[in-house]
Design a protein around this motif. Structure first.
Motif, PDB file in Angstrom:
ATOM      1  N   ASP A 137      34.796  -5.461  17.349  1.00 25.50           N
ATOM      2  CA  ASP A 137      34.316  -6.183  16.452  1.00 25.50           C
ATOM      3  C   ASP A 137      32.604  -5.350  16.066  1.00 25.50           C
ATOM      4  O   ASP A 137      32.416  -5.135  15.056  1.00 25.50           O
ATOM      5  N   ASP A 138      32.228  -5.035  17.338  1.00 26.38           N
ATOM      6  CA  ASP A 138      30.949  -4.378  17.314  1.00 26.38           C
ATOM      7  C   ASP A 138      31.159  -2.965  16.587  1.00 26.38           C
ATOM      8  O   ASP A 138      30.350  -2.390  15.703  1.00 26.38           O
TER       9      ASP A 138
ATOM     10  N   ASP B  32      23.595  -6.001  16.443  1.00 28.32           N
ATOM     11  CA  ASP B  32      23.248  -7.213  15.864  1.00 28.32           C
ATOM     12  C   ASP B  32      22.293  -7.166  14.641  1.00 28.32           C
ATOM     13  O   ASP B  32      22.646  -7.922  13.777  1.00 28.32           O
TER      14      ASP B  32
ATOM     15  N   ASP C 168      35.264 -13.097  12.646  1.00 24.68           N
ATOM     16  CA  ASP C 168      34.049 -12.540  13.165  1.00 24.68           C
ATOM     17  C   ASP C 168      33.462 -13.783  14.109  1.00 24.68           C
ATOM     18  O   ASP C 168      33.238 -13.619  15.158  1.00 24.68           O
TER      19      ASP C 168
ATOM     20  N   ARG D 244      24.695  -6.374  11.925  1.00 26.63           N
ATOM     21  CA  ARG D 244      25.779  -7.413  11.336  1.00 26.63           C
ATOM     22  C   ARG D 244      24.864  -8.309  10.536  1.00 26.63           C
ATOM     23  O   ARG D 244      25.570  -8.621   9.292  1.00 26.63           O
TER      24      ARG D 244
ATOM     25  N   GLN E  18      27.596 -16.849   7.315  1.00 27.67           N
ATOM     26  CA  GLN E  18      26.461 -16.061   7.818  1.00 27.67           C
ATOM     27  C   GLN E  18      25.286 -16.665   8.669  1.00 27.67           C
ATOM     28  O   GLN E  18      25.011 -16.325   9.712  1.00 27.67           O
TER      29      GLN E  18
ATOM     30  N   GLU F   6      26.958 -17.694  11.915  1.00 22.81           N
ATOM     31  CA  GLU F   6      26.971 -16.599  13.024  1.00 22.81           C
ATOM     32  C   GLU F   6      25.838 -16.275  13.678  1.00 22.81           C
ATOM     33  O   GLU F   6      25.635 -16.346  14.820  1.00 22.81           O
TER      34      GLU F   6
ATOM     35  N   VAL G 268      31.524  -3.312  13.129  1.00 17.14           N
ATOM     36  CA  VAL G 268      30.097  -3.523  12.146  1.00 17.14           C
ATOM     37  C   VAL G 268      29.392  -1.948  11.969  1.00 17.14           C
ATOM     38  O   VAL G 268      29.049  -1.774  10.981  1.00 17.14           O
TER      39      VAL G 268
END
Length: 812
Positions: free
Chosen positions: A205-206, A328, A63, A331, A148, A151, A209
């Motif tokens: 990826d979105d 966002d 990710d 995530r 994390q 990211e 999530v």
């Protein structure tokens, strides 16, 4: 190929693409006025190399690498834009442009800061290097925290570059145009051309999530709400005129509209129709959540806020403004756990994203049947309401709520700081409309029943007489019409049965109707046969007490090992005669059955309403029966119920692409039900010694069954299976409830200690078990303090569950 190898291949593809794409930094044209492009490309290469080499958290690594790939493309595109504008120029033009650069006041400080931020992330990624001799689980949690943080840092860096660095780039482009006298508009912004494959990967990826957010099928379109969607056009005109004023903004500063009314008055049908109109007619529906008593995830606040966020991200009305902020936020939120307390979920998933919404464009959320949220309602419903109403402070949210008159809900609405923005409507205000609408409904239904039109011609007063008996209860009218459709005699006889007896008030009339339905289906004289009575009461108990709608076949499997199993034939025989009050399909053992309305199961367990003991369900005894069935089902659990291969077994559960298929194939539905709900039934069950021996109670075997289930090996199998199901967050509460159920007797101290041992494992290692279910077998023997996630066990007299509830244990 294993999922681990596939993940490795995906990471290698990203690595190869990004390194190739960063080749722009190896040679920076001398005329490009930003020398930082070269060092920036090198630090990005360093960052992706170290993340790709991480030994754990491959999903998270993939990710963050995808985000770095997008960032690299954006930076490279901006550099390429400058270079493409300069390279074709003549030598003289290049010299002119260079002079313009030297004379300009543009600062390169943003690029220098951007470079320093990336260097910090690269230094942080050094923490992902570990000696090969250490086991994977030893540094798994530490790596997750580092990835994390990286990211989040990459996301901030992208925002910084696009808002600060590109201003500098734009300035240089404007300098080129001004110096060369180009006859075109000044460049408003740099158009970033992102590789199509990178965009597609980001979209994937979105979506991943969003799908990871725990959410329920709770919207107005859900199959569980099918019976609530039967709105009859032309009815409820007065009520909807009032609602139209609120929707249209004619009631200033009233962001919340509350509709209250008694059971069976049609509130849910109104809510369903309003949600439908907001969605299809006005295009303003953001989300809807219809609570439903006895349906998993719909009778609790457990997934309320994640579900609202999930729907808002998918809504045609809001996804243009809220989808990306919600993704966002999700995530970052999910990195702290898939299921969290509402006090963390609401601010992260709803309040924060709403700040990005257009404040002039209202977003409507419909929440129906607060009174059917029965799990820890006294504590959780007020908290949910407070957080939901607080959402109106962060964005243009308009909230529609329905509930029965309830002192707890009303107090929390009236005493809140938002009371001045609440518009309250009582459905009783429109009682005249309701009586007329019920009569219309009855006429429409009678015209669809065989011989119904003829009945209305001969006895035109029938519809009004039945409507008068209904006293505004639409559920009475619907149940009465369903009763007439299935009545074995003539239609006239059925109507006479309904109109016989004394008229009662509201629920009294409905209760009398329920008794009439039951007596017609199972005459009291027939129930003198004990075997038939036992079958009827067993199935009625399931209608009233099951925590989730179930099929006859699953019910048969669940009860197969008990003293009195309930076969598909038993269920068919009973439910076929109750089709006026139960959703049921005959000879379809794989179709779920459920009560048509919440008032029927409530009636069955209330001795003040169900006045005939032949039909009365005794909750504590019947919960004991269901708890026994669940505990016996748990004894069938094995290690690795999903039959994963060795590589997948020790990988992150997110890497198992076919996990849901494996659950369906290898973990039967009745076992899944037992894993989730055994403690809820046990909590409500009678305890040993509560009833005299030989009185037909089912609790006699519960203690020994519980002793077997919480034995070390079997308890770990249960935890592992729950983690495969994504429900391990509820395990700590389940063991607490089992502990509290045990009688206050020293004989049960050892059993209490077993539940405490399980709670200690969960308290220390829930995050690890959630990520890798099989790790529960290592966590159980891992010394306290050997894992970054380990914590000392909270004192038994001061325990707060995952929903924020304080649980006090009695020590004996």
């Amino acid at each position: 190929m294993s999922s681990h190898k596939k993940r490795r291949g995906t990471i290698d593809d990203i690595l190869r693409w990004t390194r190739t794409g960063l080749s722009w930094g190896q040679k920076v044209a001398t005329v490009v006025p930003i020398p930082a492009y070269g060092p920036i490309s090198q630090v990005l290469i360093q960052l992706i190399d170290q993340i790709a080499a991480a030994r754990t958290n491959k999903q998270a690594a993939e990710d963050v690498l995808q985000h770095i790939q997008v960032l690299a493309t954006i930076v490279g595109s901006s550099k390429e834009e400058l270079e493409n504008r300069i390279t074709p120029l003549s030598s003289a033009d290049k010299q002119t442009v260079k002079s313009g650069f030297l004379e300009s006041s543009l600062s390169q400080d943003p690029f220098d800061q951007f470079y320093r931020d990336l260097k910090r992330l690269a230094a942080l990624s050094e923490g992902l290097k570990h000696p090969r001799y250490l086991p994977r689980w030893f540094f798994n949690s530490k790596d997750a925290e580092i990835i994390q943080e990286i990211e989040i840092g990459v996301s901030k860096a992208q925002t910084y570059f696009q808002t600060r660095c590109q201003v500098v780039v734009q300035g240089y482009l404007e300098t080129i145009d001004n110096r060369l006298g180009r006859l075109h508009s000044a460049v408003d912004r740099v158009i970033v051309s992102v590789d199509d494959a990178a965009v597609a990967r980001k979209a994937e990826d979105d979506n991943k999530v969003l799908e990871t957010l725990p959410h329920a099928d709770a919207g107005y379109r859900a199959s569980t709400n099918e019976l609530k969607s039967g709105f009859l056009e032309g009815t409820r005109s007065g009520l909807f005129a009032e609602l139209e004023k609120w929707v249209g903004g004619e009631l200033p500063n009233k962001s919340i509209c509350v509709l209250s009314g008694g059971a069976g008055t049609g509130k849910s049908t109104v809510a369903s129709e309003l949600a439908k109109r907001l969605d299809t007619r006005y295009g303003k529906l953001g989300a809807s959540f219809f609570f439903a008593r006895g349906v998993t995830d719909l009778d609790t606040t457990r997934v309320f806020f994640p579900t609202i966020a999930y729907q808002l991200a998918h809504s045609q009305w809001t996804k243009g403004t809220l989808r990306q902020p919600i993704i966002d936020a999700a995530r970052v939120h999910l990195a702290q756990g898939r299921t969290q307390a509402m006090e963390y979920e609401a601010p992260a998933l709803l309040h924060g994203p709403l700040e990005f919404a257009d404040k002039k464009t209202p977003i409507f959320v419909v929440v129906d049947a607060l009174d059917e949220c029965t799990q820890e309602a006294f504590k959780l419903v007020p908290e949910m309401l407070r957080l939901l109403m607080a959402s109106t402070d962060h964005g243009p949210l308009r909230i529609f709520l329905t509930f029965r008159p309830d002192q707890l809900v009303e107090y929390n609405l009236q005493s809140s700081q938002w009371s001045n923005i609440i518009h309250t409507i009582s459905i009783d205000t429109f009682s005249d409309d309701s009586s007329r609408d019920v009569a219309v409904f009855i006429k429409v239904r009678l015209n669809k029943i065989a011989h119904g039109p003829d009945l209305l011609r001969r006895r035109p007063e029938v519809a009004d007489s039945l409507a008068a008996r209904a006293q505004g209860l639409f559920i009475y009218a619907r149940t009465a019409m369903d009763f007439l459709e299935t009545y074995p005699g003539t239609l006239d006889e059925g109507v006479d049965v309904l109109l016989s007896g004394e008229e009662g008030v509201a629920l009294g009339a409905l209760d009398q109707l329920y008794l009439t339905v039951l007596a017609n289906a199972f005459p009291p004289e027939h129930l003198q046969v004990l075997a038939l009575r036992a079958r009827v009461q067993s199935v009625l108990a399931c209608i009233a007490l099951l925590r989730h709608p179930m099929t006859p076949r699953v019910l048969e499997s669940l009860t197969s090992l008990t003293r009195h199993p309930i076969t598909c034939g038993d269920t068919d025989e009973v439910l076929d005669r109750l089709r006026s009050v139960v959703v049921f399909k005959r000879d379809a053992p794989d179709e779920v059955f459920r009560p048509m309305h919440a008032t029927f199961p409530q009636f069955l367990v209330d001795d003040a309403r169900c006045t005939n003991d032949l039909y009365l369900v005794q909750p504590r005894r019947q919960h004991a029966r269901l708890a026994e069935a669940c505990l016996r089902a748990l004894l069938s659990l094995e290690r690795n119920m999903c039959k994963l291969d060795d590589a997948a077994l020790v990988a992150s559960v997110g890497d198992v692409a076919d996990l849901q298929d494996r659950l369906a194939e290898h973990v039967p539905q009745h076992v899944q039900y037992a894993c989730v709900h055994w403690a809820a039934h046990l909590r409500e069950a009678c305890r040993p010694g509560e009833h005299p021996a030989g009185k037909g109670c089912f609790c006699g075997n519960l203690v020994e069954l519980l002793r077997s289930v919480v034995s070390p090996e079997k308890m770990l199998r249960w935890m592992e299976t729950l983690a495969f199901m994504g429900r391990v967050d509820g395990a700590l509460d389940a063991l607490a409830e089992a502990r509290n159920w045990l009688p206050a007797d020293a004989r049960f101290n050892a059993l209490r200690a077993s539940t405490d041992q399980g709670r200690q494992i969960l308290f220390n290692h829930t995050n690890d078990i959630r990520d890798c279910p099989h790790s529960v077998y290592y966590a159980s023997v891992q010394p306290a303090g050997s894992s970054r996630s380990s914590q000392p066990l909270v004192p038994l007299d001061d325990y707060t569950d995952m929903r924020g509830n304080r649980i006090v244990f009695n020590h004996h």
